[in-house]
Design an enzyme around this catalytic site. Structure first.
Site, short mmCIF file in Angstrom:
data_model
loop_
_atom_site.label_atom_id
_atom_site.label_comp_id
_atom_site.label_asym_id
_atom_site.label_seq_id
_atom_site.Cartn_x
_atom_site.Cartn_y
_atom_site.Cartn_z
N CYS A 14 31.65 51.08 73.61
CA CYS A 14 30.33 52.12 73.86
C CYS A 14 31.17 52.78 75.29
O CYS A 14 30.19 50.90 76.04
CB CYS A 14 29.03 51.43 73.68
SG CYS A 14 27.48 52.41 74.29
N CYS A 17 27.56 51.49 77.69
CA CYS A 17 27.62 50.35 77.34
C CYS A 17 28.05 49.85 78.82
O CYS A 17 27.84 49.13 79.33
CB CYS A 17 27.76 49.27 76.62
SG CYS A 17 26.50 50.04 74.92
#
Length: 89
Positions: A14, A17
């Site tokens: 991600c 993230c």
């Protein structure tokens, strides 16, 4: 008095993230005396992610005494997270 817990639900693949990670780590270092910090990989901890209703990563959840106080979906600033932790007392 129990400490609040800030949980960072993330995934290695991600992009956002990867932005949230250093913010979370810096905050954990600064506030380790007043709160607990947990990073939770949703690919490895799928049951916990489902239990907490995680559909977006990153999602950060602030809990105290087992109750959710606040939830952020997407990247959250260090100030926003720190303010929420301080308000939880």
């Amino acid at each position: 008095m129990t400490k609040p817990i800030l949980m960072d639900f993330y995934a290695d693949w991600c992009g956002p993230c990867k932005q949230q990670g250093p913010i979370f780590e810096a905050l954990a270092e600064k506030m380790k005396d007043v709160a607990d910090f947990k990073k939770i990989n949703v690919d490895r901890e799928g049951d916990l992610a489902m239990e907490k209703g995680i559909f977006v990563v990153p999602t950060l959840i602030l809990e105290k005494d087992g109750a959710e106080i606040k939830r952020w979906m997407g990247v959250a600033s260090e100030k926003e997270l720190a303010d929420a932790i301080n308000e939880s007392f």
